[in-house]
Design an enzyme around this catalytic site. Structure first.
Site, PDB file in Angstrom:
ATOM      1  N   SER A 170       0.850  -1.202   0.000  1.00  0.00           N
ATOM      2  CA  SER A 170       0.000   0.000   0.000  1.00  0.00           C
ATOM      3  C   SER A 170       0.879   1.243   0.000  1.00  0.00           C
ATOM      4  O   SER A 170       1.720   1.414  -0.876  1.00  0.00           O
ATOM      5  CB  SER A 170      -0.945  -0.040   1.204  1.00  0.00           C
ATOM      6  OG  SER A 170      -1.862   1.029   1.158  1.00  0.00           O
ATOM      7  N   HIS A 197      -2.763  -1.001  -3.250  1.00  0.00           N
ATOM      8  CA  HIS A 197      -3.922  -0.141  -3.039  1.00  0.00           C
ATOM      9  C   HIS A 197      -3.793   1.108  -3.903  1.00  0.00           C
ATOM     10  O   HIS A 197      -3.000   2.002  -3.598  1.00  0.00           O
ATOM     11  CB  HIS A 197      -4.035   0.269  -1.571  1.00  0.00           C
ATOM     12  CG  HIS A 197      -4.231  -0.886  -0.637  1.00  0.00           C
ATOM     13  ND1 HIS A 197      -3.926  -0.822   0.705  1.00  0.00           N
ATOM     14  CD2 HIS A 197      -4.711  -2.144  -0.852  1.00  0.00           C
ATOM     15  CE1 HIS A 197      -4.207  -1.986   1.272  1.00  0.00           C
ATOM     16  NE2 HIS A 197      -4.677  -2.801   0.351  1.00  0.00           N
ATOM     17  N   ASP A 294      -4.228  -5.006   5.980  1.00  0.00           N
ATOM     18  CA  ASP A 294      -4.849  -5.767   4.901  1.00  0.00           C
ATOM     19  C   ASP A 294      -4.024  -6.996   4.536  1.00  0.00           C
ATOM     20  O   ASP A 294      -2.868  -6.884   4.129  1.00  0.00           O
ATOM     21  CB  ASP A 294      -5.014  -4.868   3.664  1.00  0.00           C
ATOM     22  CG  ASP A 294      -5.787  -5.549   2.550  1.00  0.00           C
ATOM     23  OD1 ASP A 294      -6.523  -6.518   2.825  1.00  0.00           O
ATOM     24  OD2 ASP A 294      -5.667  -5.094   1.399  1.00  0.00           O
TER      25      ASP A 294
END
Length: 361
Positions: A170, A197, A294
């Site tokens: 991310s 992401h 995540d």
């Protein structure tokens, strides 16, 4: 917390200042162009900067390059979702920007208040992030990999049975992913999926950039895609992605956003689907820089089932929340900086058996 808001639009400066003014301890100054921003960089010494890219006198990219060389400071780029905006923002991330905020409209956006929570949280996270102007060159202390051997014609199906490599990443990801991927040779015996992401226009630009600079082919997963060894795949933004098995082949499929998950494309959903379809003995998972957790739980389950799980060394991350979340669940996980992770991947993948069984027992 000193925040410098840099934008040539008086409306944007006022709007961003209004959004950030109620953050605890916030002191805010503004600049209308890069020249004034650099003056305040040294005279006022802000803790974090929001930076527009399109400005007169000195544009945002030039200003960012000076910030990173003169006094590295966390920078959040304010950009548009256009293709041009995506390319510029991606270059800014490579140059050292910590994060970005996409305007929901044009250059001057009256709807920026819709992103108030996002802007505040990104500024707060940026203050504690590690500012590391990206250097893509491999570490001079690293041992080079053996020369890559081309895959012989007709062997792709056999090599594919070695499994799949998944990289979850991310905030701070593009530069770190490239540093890792530059160590992956053309004879790497697995497909590699990167779940970063990002919105759709950004993942497309990311895939195109990597395809230009890497030795292995790079594709964005825009439809049902058979995954082939020695190739890298980027999950398409603004949706999730799953992995399944079809007639002995590994296939990736974009899916609508799953509301069970906070971040997208969801690393958790991708790893969960791969674990179910390929089982742990066919997986190598890597957790890299990023905010949140995540995929941490799902990768820990892969490790528990004797799959291979690695993490980026937290000190080398822009934001270390994602790898630390994995390490908390799986303390024995091997950690390394990006270049070394690429080397570890190669040797771990080579140790896999020539065939990996699919499906659930």
């Amino acid at each position: 917390m000193k925040i410098l808001v840099v934008d040539d639009s008086a409306l944007m400066r006022h709007t961003i200042t209004d959004i950030l003014s109620d953050l605890p301890g916030a002191e805010i100054q503004t600049s209308r162009d890069g020249v004034d921003a650099l003056h305040k960089l040294n005279s006022w010494q802000p803790d974090v900067i929001t930076l527009d890219m399109n400005m007169p006198n000195m544009d945002g990219m030039t200003c960012l390059s000076h910030i990173m060389s003169e006094r590295p400071t966390p920078v959040i780029v304010i950009s548009s979702l256009t293709e041009e905006g995506a390319l510029v923002t991606l270059e800014a991330l490579y140059l050292g920007a910590v994060d970005y905020v996409c305007k929901p409209g044009g250059t001057v956006c009256n709807g920026l208040h819709e992103l108030e929570h996002t802007i505040k949280s990104k500024v707060l996270n940026a203050v504690t992030s590690k500012v590391t102007p990206t250097s893509i060159d491999a570490s001079p202390h690293s041992e080079p990999l053996p020369p890559a051997k081309p895959v012989k014609p007709g062997t792709a199906a056999m090599v594919n049975r070695r499994g799949l490599t998944i990289i979850g990443v991310s905030t701070g990801g593009p530069g770190c992913v490239e540093r890792l991927a530059r160590q992956i040779p053309t004879d790497y015996p697995q497909p590699v999926i990167v779940c970063q992401h990002m919105p759709e226009s950004f993942t497309e630009a990311f895939a195109k950039r990597l395809d230009k600079v890497l030795d292995i082919p790079v594709h964005e997963i825009s439809g049902a895609t058979e995954l082939k060894a020695g190739q890298l795949y980027i999950c398409k933004g603004d949706r999730d992605c799953i992995v399944t098995e079809r007639n002995g082949k590994i296939v990736a499929l974009p899916t609508p956003l799953d509301n069970r998950f906070t971040w997208h494309p969801s690393v958790a959903k991708l790893v969960e689907s791969a674990h179910r379809s390929l089982r742990a003995d066919g997986l190598i998972c890597v957790m890299m820089t990023g905010l949140g957790d995540d995929g941490a739980e799902e990768m820990a389950k892969v490790a528990q089932d004797r799959g291979i799980v690695l993490a980026q060394e937290p000190h080398s991350c822009v934001v270390d929340s994602m790898p630390k979340s994995l390490i908390k669940r799986c303390p024995s996980v091997t950690t390394a900086p990006p270049e070394e992770l690429g080397r570890l991947l190669y040797h771990r993948a080579k140790s896999f058996p020539s065939e990996v069984s699919y499906g659930v027992n």
